[in-house]
Design an enzyme around this catalytic site. Structure first.
Site, mmCIF file in Angstrom:
data_model
loop_
_atom_site.group_PDB
_atom_site.id
_atom_site.type_symbol
_atom_site.label_atom_id
_atom_site.label_comp_id
_atom_site.label_asym_id
_atom_site.label_seq_id
_atom_site.Cartn_x
_atom_site.Cartn_y
_atom_site.Cartn_z
ATOM 1 N N ASP A 243 -5.995 -2.542 5.959
ATOM 2 C CA ASP A 243 -7.061 -1.738 4.910
ATOM 3 C C ASP A 243 -8.330 -2.429 4.896
ATOM 4 O O ASP A 243 -9.418 -2.068 5.173
ATOM 5 C CB ASP A 243 -6.523 -1.394 3.855
ATOM 6 C CG ASP A 243 -7.377 -0.371 3.101
ATOM 7 O OD1 ASP A 243 -7.903 0.739 3.631
ATOM 8 O OD2 ASP A 243 -7.357 -0.461 1.823
ATOM 9 N N LYS B 98 0.099 -13.689 5.824
ATOM 10 C CA LYS B 98 0.002 -14.763 4.857
ATOM 11 C C LYS B 98 1.632 -15.435 4.794
ATOM 12 O O LYS B 98 2.250 -15.351 3.611
ATOM 13 C CB LYS B 98 -0.430 -14.296 3.504
ATOM 14 C CG LYS B 98 -0.821 -15.077 2.605
ATOM 15 C CD LYS B 98 -1.990 -16.030 2.743
ATOM 16 C CE LYS B 98 -2.310 -17.059 1.717
ATOM 17 N NZ LYS B 98 -3.468 -17.887 1.686
ATOM 18 N N ASP C 188 -6.736 -15.435 4.991
ATOM 19 C CA ASP C 188 -8.058 -15.796 4.491
ATOM 20 C C ASP C 188 -8.949 -16.343 5.814
ATOM 21 O O ASP C 188 -9.945 -16.306 5.434
ATOM 22 C CB ASP C 188 -7.700 -16.668 3.289
ATOM 23 C CG ASP C 188 -6.462 -17.621 3.504
ATOM 24 O OD1 ASP C 188 -5.462 -17.357 4.414
ATOM 25 O OD2 ASP C 188 -6.092 -18.554 2.915
ATOM 26 N N TYR D 162 0.860 -1.218 0.132
ATOM 27 C CA TYR D 162 -0.216 -0.011 -0.002
ATOM 28 C C TYR D 162 0.708 1.224 -0.080
ATOM 29 O O TYR D 162 0.464 2.314 -0.304
ATOM 30 C CB TYR D 162 -0.906 0.031 1.231
ATOM 31 C CG TYR D 162 -2.114 0.748 1.426
ATOM 32 C CD1 TYR D 162 -3.391 -0.048 0.848
ATOM 33 C CD2 TYR D 162 -2.121 1.961 1.672
ATOM 34 C CE1 TYR D 162 -4.487 0.776 1.035
ATOM 35 C CE2 TYR D 162 -3.473 2.809 1.495
ATOM 36 C CZ TYR D 162 -4.486 2.154 1.155
ATOM 37 O OH TYR D 162 -5.746 2.877 1.064
#
Ligand code: NAD
Length: 356
Positions: A247, A190, A223, A124
């Protein structure tokens, strides 16, 4: 004591929601002197930039700001005021408490999650190389030499996660938990796939956690986190995440507690803090006295807590909660069927009346 606070009205619905928040803050029993600082598309012609240096200077001087949302037009040479502000003031922690107030329109009850999002690094952060640019070609060449062939027609966004950036955000999350009587911190990542970026985030988080033995620590893969949040959000307390996941998860958590209209936020750096709602400038509603000012009011509640003005903070939060519980003077997004509802300024009137 009078607090001097920089007030950035922003654009779109920004001026309306900040005006409402300003009114309720003034009614909460603390004295403010507002230093108005304009940013966004509206000041481009005058200053040649959407973020004039005077805005940064005002926040640096006052150390505290209340900010409305600012539009970032897509596909024009206009840098995001929000990202630029966070970067130039090194506002590294984004704090987004997501709590269900009784009476709010939500499938869930008793959710009380604090999202702590890293604000300066990750995908980001805007370190990008355009397809076909000489820089992209050099980078792709390096990648091809060391990792195998990559298509030449690729655009590149870099995911940068540092040990320093991770340590300070995870430390912030634990310090917040300790200071606010929270019991658990969950790191979201992740790391199974991105071993050198998210993997670093996780290993540093585990190390920092050892310094806070009284606070439970666990980690969840992003996830799985999305699924767990939708199934059983009450199991979570404080979440700490890299920028992009933070975010996305902040909006998901806002959805759990009644939507963007009630999701406040704060961007925190060393000795400096900018309070703003999670939502954007919703241009289609600008000037209609229609949108929910509660996210900005609740950002004002966080501002009062930051100033250690506890009685005023409690008074404001209680008044907002009472208006929500009563359900009479709330905006359209808090009404089932999403129609009708009070105007932005009427919500402020109702909150002020509750405080009186
Ligand atoms: P948005 O949050 O502005 O609006 C999305 C939708 O959410 C709106 O159409 C509306 O239905 C609802 N909504 C938002 N705020 C609401 C409120 N207070 N009350 C009731 N409903 C509300 O998101 P977007 O449309 O993706 O973004 C619009 C602009 O805002 C973009 O230019 C974006 O870059 C910018 N933005 C700014 C900030 C910021 O300044 N911090 C944050 C997010 C988006």
């Amino acid at each position: 004591m009078v607090y001097t606070v920089t007030l950035i009205p922003g654009d779109g619905i920004g001026p309306e929601v900040t005006a409402a928040a300003r009114r309720v803050l003034e009614a909460a029993g603390v004295k403010f002197k507002w230093e108005i600082a304009e940013a966004g598309a509206g000041v481009m012609a005058q200053y040649g930039t959407p973020l004039p240096e005077s805005v940064i200077a005002s926040i640096k001087k006052n150390k505290i700001a209340l900010k409305g949302p600012v539009t970032t037009p897509i596909g024009v040479g206009f840098r995001s005021v929000n990202v630029a502000l966070r970067k130039s003031l090194d506002l590294y922690a984004c704090l987004r408490p997501c709590k269900t107030y009784p009476g709010v329109l939500s499938r869930y009850q008793d959710v009380d999650i604090v999202v702590v999002r890293e604000n300066t690094e990750d995908l980001y952060a805007g370190i990008e190389y355009e397809k076909g640019s000489p820089e992209a070609a050099r980078l792709l060449q390096l990648v091809s030499e060391t990792r195998g062939k990559v298509r030449e027609d690729s655009g590149i966004s870099l995911k940068i996660i540092s040990e320093f950036g991770t340590r300070r955000i995870v430390k912030y999350a634990f310090d917040y938990a300790r200071a606010n009587g929270r019991h658990k911190v969950t790191a979201v990542h992740k790391a199974n796939i991105m071993k050198f970026s998210d993997g670093l985030f996780l290993s540093v988080a585990r190390e920092v956690a050892k310094g806070y033995p009284e606070i439970e620590f666990n980690d969840v893969i992003i996830d799985n986190m999305c699924m767990q949040l939708v199934r059983d959000p009450q199991q979570f307390d404080v979440l700490v995440l890299p920028n992009l996941y933070g975010d996305i998860i902040s909006d998901l958590c806002a959805g759990l507690v009644g939507g963007l209209g009630v999701a406040p936020g704060a961007n925190i750096g060393e000795g400096i803090a900018v309070f703003e709602p999670t939502h954007g400038s919703a241009p289609k509603y600008a000037g209609l006295n229609k949108v929910n000012p509660m996210a900005t009011m609740l950002s004002g509640f966080l501002l009062l807590k930051h100033l250690k003005e506890k009685p005023a903070a409690d008074r404001l939060e209680k008044a907002i909660a009472a208006v929500i519980a009563e359900g009479k003077f709330v905006t359209y997004d808090m009404k089932s069927g999403k129609s009708g509802g009070a105007g932005t300024s009427e919500v402020a009137d109702a909150v002020i009346e509750k405080m009186e």
